[in-house]
Design an enzyme around this catalytic site. Structure first.
Site, mmCIF file in Angstrom:
data_model
loop_
_atom_site.group_PDB
_atom_site.id
_atom_site.type_symbol
_atom_site.label_atom_id
_atom_site.label_comp_id
_atom_site.label_asym_id
_atom_site.label_seq_id
_atom_site.Cartn_x
_atom_site.Cartn_y
_atom_site.Cartn_z
ATOM 1 C CD GLU A 154 -3.583 2.982 15.494
ATOM 2 O OE1 GLU A 154 -3.365 3.404 14.341
ATOM 3 O OE2 GLU A 154 -2.688 2.924 16.363
ATOM 4 C CG HIS A 189 -1.823 -0.897 15.142
ATOM 5 N ND1 HIS A 189 -3.189 -0.949 15.315
ATOM 6 C CD2 HIS A 189 -1.624 -0.875 13.800
ATOM 7 C CE1 HIS A 189 -3.783 -0.969 14.141
ATOM 8 N NE2 HIS A 189 -2.861 -0.912 13.205
ATOM 9 C CE LYS A 243 0.899 -2.156 9.286
ATOM 10 N NZ LYS A 243 -0.429 -2.489 9.896
ATOM 11 C CG ASP A 289 -4.036 -4.435 14.116
ATOM 12 O OD1 ASP A 289 -4.758 -4.975 14.977
ATOM 13 O OD2 ASP A 289 -4.482 -3.729 13.202
ATOM 14 C CE1 TYR A 331 -5.317 2.194 10.399
ATOM 15 C CE2 TYR A 331 -4.183 1.708 8.348
ATOM 16 C CZ TYR A 331 -5.354 1.913 9.048
ATOM 17 O OH TYR A 331 -6.558 1.837 8.405
ATOM 18 N NE ARG A 380 -2.025 -1.703 3.548
ATOM 19 C CZ ARG A 380 -2.405 -1.874 4.819
ATOM 20 N NH1 ARG A 380 -3.549 -1.354 5.224
ATOM 21 N NH2 ARG A 380 -1.665 -2.539 5.674
#
Ligand SMILES: NC(=O)C1=CN([C@@H]2O[C@H](COP(=O)(O)OP(=O)(O)OC[C@H]3O[C@@H](n4cnc5c(N)ncnc54)[C@H](O)[C@@H]3O)[C@@H](O)[C@H]2O)C=CC1
Ligand SMILES: CC(=O)C(=O)O
Ligand SMILES: [Mg+2]
Length: 372
Positions: free
Chosen positions: A118, A96, A75, A270, A94, A15
């Site tokens: 997120e 996490h 990511k 995740d 993101y 991505r």
């Protein structure tokens, strides 16, 4: 503002954080957009596609990190990327953080202002920047789980839809949110016998209203969970407590009550995973076995369908990216509490309470961060 987008470097992550369409919007609003060469190729976007909308192609990731006031990714930054982040710079991606003490430490040390996709919220209590990838991962879960169920991959050798005279696979989905609903729909579409477990009665009322007849719902008590996993061929882990480490819902000892060759697909990996025996895997080597149970625990599942995922993610992130670029992060966050909910670190301070609780680190409120 100078907005930069490096090529993703996580294993099999195809991505890209900014689509040509999002770059077009940002350029149209007067911003400079830097894209690392070939950053979009895995999602089907060439350098020429970006140049055509006014973005500038940059040869090296290090130049993107050095020149950008805001770095937009997909990511969580990998160790080599984290070393290049700095105070005064915004990172929008993101993260996490709850299950990831090393990344948290590095982000705090860098001083970067990190806004996590997120934990950005919406007015309905949803997570609009997680939702599109949850839809993708949910739809992928029965697809990858059915592959793992094949005998050659260590599974029970059960076909999702069965055949005339032979029962279909039994699929249990724990957590009936975005991932769980999409997983249940696809598993049911493949002909499996599907039950969704959730703690939220309101959510199950909604699922029953909309999907009653397609799949069943059951309250996620411990006894219901154990009864259902005892006969399951596949269990999908799809729970979330926003920002927090995932609760462990099946222990190692409880695997003994499952059928040998059953498959666990832990989409919640995740956030640390919701099965005690889960550990993150990669698209290169996605499955492993514990006590006869096959585990699939890929933490970036949507990367497998990079084009669909990139476009879906870009649709959701673009308006927030523009708010950050047009107003600067402080004004954008004070004007929009939903964006402010995304703030996880700023100037060496943790600004998300659930991450602090998970990692034993003190946190300040995002509104306090606005004054630093
Ligand atoms: N591995 C991957 O590539 C991806 C992972 N995810 C992850 O999947 C997880 C689920 O995400 P969403 O579906 O978007 O979240 P969501 O918030 O839409 O749904 C979570 C559901 O879990 C339920 N729940 C919470 N605690 C529970 C418990 N103890 N027992 C039963 N149900 C419980 C909630 O009531 C809610 O309905 C998250 O950790 C998310 O980050 C999402 C996309 C990609
Ligand atoms: C949500 C997430 O972590 C992903 O799309 O990879
Ligand atoms: Mg992930």
């Amino acid at each position: 503002m100078i907005i930069g987008c490096p090529k993703e470097i996580k294993n099999q992550e195809y991505r890209v954080g900014i689509t040509p369409s999002a770059a077009f919007e940002a350029v149209h609003h007067g911003h400079n957009v830097l894209i690392e060469t070939n950053a979009g190729v895995g999602a089907g976007f060439s350098d020429a596609d970006y140049e055509a909308v006014g973005a500038k192609i940059v040869a090296k990731a290090s130049d993107i990190f050095e020149q950008s006031e805001m770095v937009v990714k997909v990511k969580e930054p990998q160790a080599v990327e984290r070393k290049q982040l700095r105070k005064g710079q915004v990172l929008f991606t993101y993260l996490h953080l709850a299950p990831d003490p090393e990344q948290t430490k590095d982000l705090l040390e860098s001083g970067v202002t990190a806004i996590a996709y997120e934990t950005v919220t919406d007015r309905n209590g949803g997570l609009p920047l997680l939702a599109p990838m949850s839809e993708v991962a949910g739809k992928l879960a029965p697809q990858v789980g059915s592959w793992a169920l094949q005998r050659a991959n260590g599974g029970r050798g059960v076909l999702m839809g069965g055949v005339p005279g032979v029962s279909p696979a039994k699929v249990v989905v724990i957590g009936g949110g975005n991932v769980g609903t999409h997983a249940a729909r696809v598993a049911a579409g493949m002909g499996a016998d599907v039950t969704v477990l959730d703690m939220s009665l309101d959510r199950m009322r909604y699922l029953d209203d909309v999907f009653g007849g397609t799949f069943k719902t059951s309250f996620a008590s411990k006894s219901n969970t154990l009864d259902l996993i005892a006969t399951a061929d596949m269990v999908v882990g799809a729970v979330l407590v926003p920002g927090a480490a995932a609760p462990k819902l099946i222990s190692r000892a409880e695997l003994a009550g499952m059928k040998p060759g059953a498959v666990l697909v832990d989409v919640a990996i995740d956030q640390g995973g919701c099965f005690e025996t889960s550990k993150a895997t990669t698209h290169d080597d996605p499955i492993y076995e514990v006590d006869g149970i096959v585990h699939y625990c890929v933490a970036n599942m949507p990367g497998a369908v990079a084009r669909t995922s990139t476009i879906a993610l870009g649709n959701a992130t673009m308006p927030f990216m523009l708010q950050l670029a047009n107003k600067g992060w402080k004004q954008a966050c004070s004007d929009n509490p939903h964006l402010m909910a995304g703030l996880n670190t700023h100037a060496g301070k943790l600004t998300y309470a659930a991450v602090g609780t998970a990692l034993g680190i003190e946190s300040i409120t995002p509104s306090d961060a606005l004054n630093i």
